[in-house]
Design an enzyme around this catalytic site. Structure first.
Site, PDB file in Angstrom:
ATOM      1  N   HIS A 118       0.854  -1.190   0.000  1.00  0.00           N
ATOM      2  CA  HIS A 118       0.000   0.000   0.000  1.00  0.00           C
ATOM      3  C   HIS A 118       0.884   1.232   0.000  1.00  0.00           C
ATOM      4  O   HIS A 118       1.967   1.243   0.575  1.00  0.00           O
ATOM      5  CB  HIS A 118      -0.893  -0.014   1.248  1.00  0.00           C
ATOM      6  CG  HIS A 118      -1.702   1.226   1.447  1.00  0.00           C
ATOM      7  ND1 HIS A 118      -2.726   1.581   0.596  1.00  0.00           N
ATOM      8  CD2 HIS A 118      -1.641   2.199   2.389  1.00  0.00           C
ATOM      9  CE1 HIS A 118      -3.262   2.715   1.024  1.00  0.00           C
ATOM     10  NE2 HIS A 118      -2.622   3.106   2.098  1.00  0.00           N
ATOM     11  N   PHE A 119       0.410   2.292  -0.668  1.00  0.00           N
ATOM     12  CA  PHE A 119       1.050   3.597  -0.595  1.00  0.00           C
ATOM     13  C   PHE A 119       0.051   4.611  -0.064  1.00  0.00           C
ATOM     14  O   PHE A 119      -1.126   4.599  -0.435  1.00  0.00           O
ATOM     15  CB  PHE A 119       1.520   4.066  -1.977  1.00  0.00           C
ATOM     16  CG  PHE A 119       2.879   3.561  -2.375  1.00  0.00           C
ATOM     17  CD1 PHE A 119       3.969   3.707  -1.537  1.00  0.00           C
ATOM     18  CD2 PHE A 119       3.061   2.953  -3.605  1.00  0.00           C
ATOM     19  CE1 PHE A 119       5.220   3.250  -1.920  1.00  0.00           C
ATOM     20  CE2 PHE A 119       4.309   2.488  -3.995  1.00  0.00           C
ATOM     21  CZ  PHE A 119       5.392   2.637  -3.150  1.00  0.00           C
ATOM     22  N   SER A 120       0.503   5.482   0.801  1.00  0.00           N
ATOM     23  CA  SER A 120      -0.260   6.676   1.161  1.00  0.00           C
ATOM     24  C   SER A 120       0.726   7.832   1.136  1.00  0.00           C
ATOM     25  O   SER A 120       1.935   7.644   0.979  1.00  0.00           O
ATOM     26  CB  SER A 120      -0.887   6.544   2.553  1.00  0.00           C
ATOM     27  OG  SER A 120       0.094   6.732   3.562  1.00  0.00           O
ATOM     28  N   ASN A 121       0.224   9.029   1.314  1.00  0.00           N
ATOM     29  CA  ASN A 121       1.108  10.180   1.314  1.00  0.00           C
ATOM     30  C   ASN A 121       2.054  10.175   2.516  1.00  0.00           C
ATOM     31  O   ASN A 121       3.081  10.834   2.509  1.00  0.00           O
ATOM     32  CB  ASN A 121       0.286  11.479   1.294  1.00  0.00           C
ATOM     33  CG  ASN A 121       1.150  12.688   1.068  1.00  0.00           C
ATOM     34  OD1 ASN A 121       2.109  12.650   0.307  1.00  0.00           O
ATOM     35  ND2 ASN A 121       0.834  13.773   1.753  1.00  0.00           N
ATOM     36  N   GLY A 122       1.697   9.427   3.555  1.00  0.00           N
ATOM     37  CA  GLY A 122       2.573   9.340   4.720  1.00  0.00           C
ATOM     38  C   GLY A 122       3.736   8.388   4.527  1.00  0.00           C
ATOM     39  O   GLY A 122       4.705   8.428   5.279  1.00  0.00           O
ATOM     40  N   GLY A 123       3.659   7.512   3.502  1.00  0.00           N
ATOM     41  CA  GLY A 123       4.716   6.546   3.261  1.00  0.00           C
ATOM     42  C   GLY A 123       4.143   5.255   2.723  1.00  0.00           C
ATOM     43  O   GLY A 123       2.935   5.105   2.557  1.00  0.00           O
ATOM     44  N   GLY A 124       5.007   4.288   2.489  1.00  0.00           N
ATOM     45  CA  GLY A 124       4.571   3.014   1.947  1.00  0.00           C
ATOM     46  C   GLY A 124       4.448   1.946   3.010  1.00  0.00           C
ATOM     47  O   GLY A 124       4.969   2.074   4.122  1.00  0.00           O
ATOM     48  N   LYS A 178       6.584  -0.708   7.609  1.00  0.00           N
ATOM     49  CA  LYS A 178       5.733   0.459   7.443  1.00  0.00           C
ATOM     50  C   LYS A 178       6.606   1.712   7.490  1.00  0.00           C
ATOM     51  O   LYS A 178       7.340   1.930   8.449  1.00  0.00           O
ATOM     52  CB  LYS A 178       4.677   0.504   8.546  1.00  0.00           C
ATOM     53  CG  LYS A 178       3.620   1.546   8.360  1.00  0.00           C
ATOM     54  CD  LYS A 178       2.496   1.364   9.369  1.00  0.00           C
ATOM     55  CE  LYS A 178       1.404   2.403   9.165  1.00  0.00           C
ATOM     56  NZ  LYS A 178       0.308   2.219  10.140  1.00  0.00           N
ATOM     57  N   ASP A 184      -9.469   3.927  14.890  1.00  0.00           N
ATOM     58  CA  ASP A 184      -9.652   3.999  13.429  1.00  0.00           C
ATOM     59  C   ASP A 184     -10.202   2.673  12.916  1.00  0.00           C
ATOM     60  O   ASP A 184      -9.661   2.075  11.981  1.00  0.00           O
ATOM     61  CB  ASP A 184      -8.324   4.347  12.753  1.00  0.00           C
ATOM     62  CG  ASP A 184      -8.499   4.731  11.279  1.00  0.00           C
ATOM     63  OD1 ASP A 184      -9.627   5.072  10.886  1.00  0.00           O
ATOM     64  OD2 ASP A 184      -7.511   4.678  10.532  1.00  0.00           O
TER      65      ASP A 184
END
Length: 846
Positions: free
Chosen positions: A238-244, A260, A370
């Site tokens: 997974h990728f998010s703007n916070g990192g992979g 992470k 969450d």
């Protein structure tokens, strides 16, 4: 079911609690950076959009169309300092620049859900040549030495500071991509326009070279590797703007692990914490939960470059969201009572196991914070593991999570373990009404109505649903609102009209009716898909009106379109002209077509939504035969060649609005004007292209294949293709295509759609297949909400109400008119096929 695409929508949720709106209309005093209160420097021009503030010197030669640009990155606390420094440097030197307009925008573009390709860019500076590029980098680097910000992934970093460089366009130019869509363009070494690819990695276009002074900086970037770290990366999860998030292996033990990654100053949450702060917090939480089956075991923590990596146990499980999508019975045309019973039993057992897992965290004093189906892993041996503890809190702190999925986010009056209990209640409903709890902030008492629908639809134990409803809200549902499936057509029509009229803002220039975020693009508040033209079209087709004030609003603005307005049928001026002609304003419509014909319209894509097939249809309808024939010829020239079996991504899209079915409709209309049977051949070829991009679902329905999901919708799915295929078969019977049509129509038997809208929701299924649509009409209850004394529906992503044609209440009104109304209600140019022409006498040049 829809994947989350929140990044571009959340920015437009900051201003108004009911509707998507621009920050331009925010009443918050601190929405914009304070520097905007400075007067524009003498001899300069400026412009402010939803996102950017542009400053350009008037007396300097025009900027080149493309070149090396400089981006300045800054964290929130350094943003004002950075903008002031760039302003004070660039203005005396006459160097053009732009910056994000305010802190809310900066936080949003650096949030965890934001685009990785654009994140971190606070300021852009436009040097005129490579000499100025080097000088500006050197001098600005000294001025901004104390500024820190997130790494801009698409760029090359200059030194260790906040400056980055990338080769790209200065002027906005467009070309057609390999997928046939209009995209931003650069000029290559041969003078041809090619796509300006803006990804999350740095690259140099093949026709240019990296300036020599930047080569050491590229070498420094490439020197950062995993060498010396006892882990190897096997794949990206997974990728998010916070990192992979990566699947890897411990080279010392051979154990498979998850790594992470956290990028400093990126992936901001509502509390302003970056990904590094959250991953360090997650490490502490996992250590507190060590030994608990509900959480992954921590395995290690290290720093690489400036990035932090948390290593944890690999839990070989399937996300609950994936299980839900696979098992949910109401999306299948073949759903039976037994399917509903089996699903209900599975859901109840899964909920019990998830609740036990959450309670085990509470016993250790941890609030997960969450909880949603993507963060719940189910293993084959029955283990339930919760992943992603970045926003977990300690129960004793009575705190709230700073990030949460909008369908499960607790209201402000819940703290501590009550945050998880609220999310569990949403999960109880969400397994039976996926994504619907996203709507609850718009009208909290809707939860009671959702509970009633769930109990009516599934054989679920009433106490389980009732307890969830009480946890979310104990207020009663507002039953006075007319509901699809029980109220009459006049009652529904008038109720939706009341809501639309109550939402109108004729005092505004940018939009008349609130709709999708796309209405904040140039001209978007006027067009057929998202603007006033579409709402007036739906009202007219439903037998409502006239509305002279609203028509005047549209007429006054249509003939002075904003720069950058689209030209197409749904995204631009041709669609507005079509509606004005329909409403009796023929001269305005003709004048608007003249405006369009003075543009380079023949370079547009072929799509019905924004390109030549929609333009050609409107030209035919307006009697502009010559340019209409030109549109037919260009669309015909683009047919042929290999066709992928996948729609979207790097491949051309399928469907009515964005695929080959749009040109097919143009060819059919041209045939109906001329009798030229070669046009039927072209329509056949185009339809076969879209059918090639379809595959059969497990229930036998034929749907558009995106590789990772199947689409039944009007815009890029089965329903839209079926409309054109039906039109084709009225002229040329074909047994194989008739079978395909029957399989496309099967999607109308599905019992649930995540969104209600016309283009990507249930209303589009109703509009495409209005005969016998009673169950689909009743199904609109899932999303029906009260507004302004009437009935309204949420738009795309369900975060706000919408009144527009493509995504909101006007589109639902149109669809209900097609199914229940007493007058024809069909999409533009999709009315019943006329008699087959016998000659080409009607086709004459004008």
């Amino acid at each position: 079911m829809e994947a989350r695409q929140m990044d571009k929508y959340e920015l437009y949720c900051l201003t108004d609690p009911c509707f998507y709106d621009s920050l331009e209309h925010s009443t918050a005093e601190d929405a914009d950076f304070s520097i905007l209160r400075r007067p524009t420097p003498p001899g300069w021009s400026n412009a402010v959009t939803d996102t950017w503030c542009y400053y350009v010197p008037d007396n300097e030669p025009p900027l080149p169309a493309q070149g090396w640009k400089i981006h300045v990155s800054a964290r929130v606390e350094d943003a004002d300092q950075a903008i002031a420094a760039v302003w004070d440097y660039c203005v005396p030197k006459g160097i053009a620049f732009k910056f994000l307009r305010g802190l809310p925008v900066l936080v949003m573009v650096n949030s965890k859900a934001a685009s990785r390709a654009s994140s971190g860019k606070l300021i852009t500076v436009y040097p005129r040549d490579e000499g100025q590029l080097e000088l500006v980098l050197k001098e600005l680097g000294e001025l901004l030495g104390g500024v820190r910000g997130p790494y801009i992934l698409s760029d090359l970093r200059y030194g260790a500071g906040p400056l980055f460089v990338r080769y790209g366009g200065f002027a906005e130019r467009h070309c057609l991509s390999a997928a046939g869509e209009r995209v931003l363009a650069l000029e290559d070494g041969d003078g041809r326009l090619v796509p300006d690819v803006r990804g999350a990695t740095f690259s140099v276009p093949p026709w240019t070279t990296l300036p020599a002074f930047l080569e050491p900086h590229l070498a420094a970037r490439n020197a950062v590797t995993l060498g010396g770290v006892p882990y190897e990366i096997e794949s990206v999860l997974h990728f998010s703007n916070g990192g992979g998030v990566y699947l890897g292996r411990d080279t010392r033990t051979g154990e498979q692990v998850v790594l992470k990654e956290a990028r400093p100053h990126a992936g901001l949450d509502a509390a302003g914490r970056d990904a590094v702060a959250r991953i360090e917090h997650e490490r502490d939480i996992l250590e507190r939960l060590a030994g608990l089956p509900a959480s992954p075991e921590p395995r290690g923590f290290f720093t690489l470059g400036e990035h932090r990596f948390l290593v944890q146990e690999f839990v070989d499980g399937t996300p609950l969201q994936r299980r839900l999508v696979h098992r949910y019975p109401l999306t299948r045309a073949t759903c039976t009572d037994q399917d509903l019973a089996e699903y209900t039993a599975w859901a109840a057992e899964t909920l019990r196991a998830v609740e036990e897992a959450v309670e085990s965290l509470h016993e250790r004093g941890v609030v997960f914070g969450d909880l949603h189906p993507d963060n719940i892993l189910l293993t084959d041996d029955g283990r339930v593991a919760l992943i992603d503890y970045e926003v977990a809190t300690l129960a004793g702190d009575r705190a709230r999570a700073a990030l949460a999925h909008p369908a499960f986010a607790a209201p402000a009056d819940r703290q501590g373990v009550d945050v998880d209990r609220y999310a569990l209640a949403c999960l109880r409903l969400g397994l039976f009404a996926p994504q619907c709890t996203i709507m609850l902030p718009l009208h909290r008492t809707k939860v009671a109505h959702l509970g009633e629908i769930v109990k009516e639809t599934f054989p679920v134990p009433a106490p389980m649903v009732d307890e969830a409803v009480r946890t979310i809200s104990e207020q009663a549902w507002e039953r006075a609102v007319p509901m699809p499936g029980t109220a009459t057509w006049p009652e529904l029509r008038d109720a939706m009209c009341r809501a639309i009229v109550a939402s109108a803002t004729p005092e505004r220039d940018d939009r008349l009716f609130p709709g999708d975020v796309a209405q904040f693009r140039p001209g978007g508040g006027l067009n057929l898909a998202h603007g006033a033209a579409g709402v007036l079209f739906a009202l007219s087709r439903a037998g409502l009106g006239p509305f002279p004030e609203y028509e005047s609003w549209l007429r006054e603005r249509a003939l002075r379109p904003a720069q950058g307005s689209g030209l197409g049928l749904y995204d631009g001026l041709h669609g507005i002209a079509y509606v004005l002609r329909l409403l009796g304003h023929r001269q305005d419509a003709d004048d608007l077509i003249d405006v369009c014909l003075r543009e380079k319209w023949d370079l547009l894509e072929s799509a019905l939504f924004s390109g030549l097939s929609g333009i050609g249809l409107n030209l035919l309808d307006a009697g502009r035969t010559g340019p209409a024939l030109r549109a037919v010829d260009i669309c015909a020239e683009r047919l042929g060649g290999p066709v992928s079996e996948i729609s979207g991504g790097a491949n051309p899209r399928a469907g009515l609005l964005h695929g080959s079915s749009g040109p097919a409709l143009l060819f059919l209309r041209a045939y109906e004007h001329t009798g030229d049977r070669a046009l039927l051949d072209l329509a056949h070829t185009a339809l076969q292209q879209d059918l090639r991009r379809c595959r059969h679902s497990e229930d036998g329905s034929l749907q558009v294949n995106q590789g990772w999901r199947l689409l039944p919708y009007l815009d890029e799915g089965s329903a839209g293709i079926a409309l054109v295929l039906e039109r084709y078969l009225a002229h040329r019977p074909d047994e194989e295509l008739a079978t395909a049509l029957a399989e496309l129509r099967l999607v109308a038997r599905a019992g649930f759609f995540v969104q209600p809208g016309l283009f990507t929701g249930r209303a589009g299924i109703i509009a495409a297949f209005p005969a016998g649509a009673d169950s689909q009409v009743k199904g609109l209850r899932w999303h029906a909400l009260p507004y302004g004394g009437g009935l309204a529906f949420p738009g795309d992503q369900l975060l706000r109400l919408s009144m527009d044609f493509a995504t909101g209440t006007a589109g639902v009104l149109f669809a209900l008119g097609a199914a229940l109304g007493d007058q024809p209600c069909r999409l533009p140019f999709l009315e019943a096929a006329p008699e087959r022409p016998t000659s080409d006498e009607t086709w004459k040049e004008v």
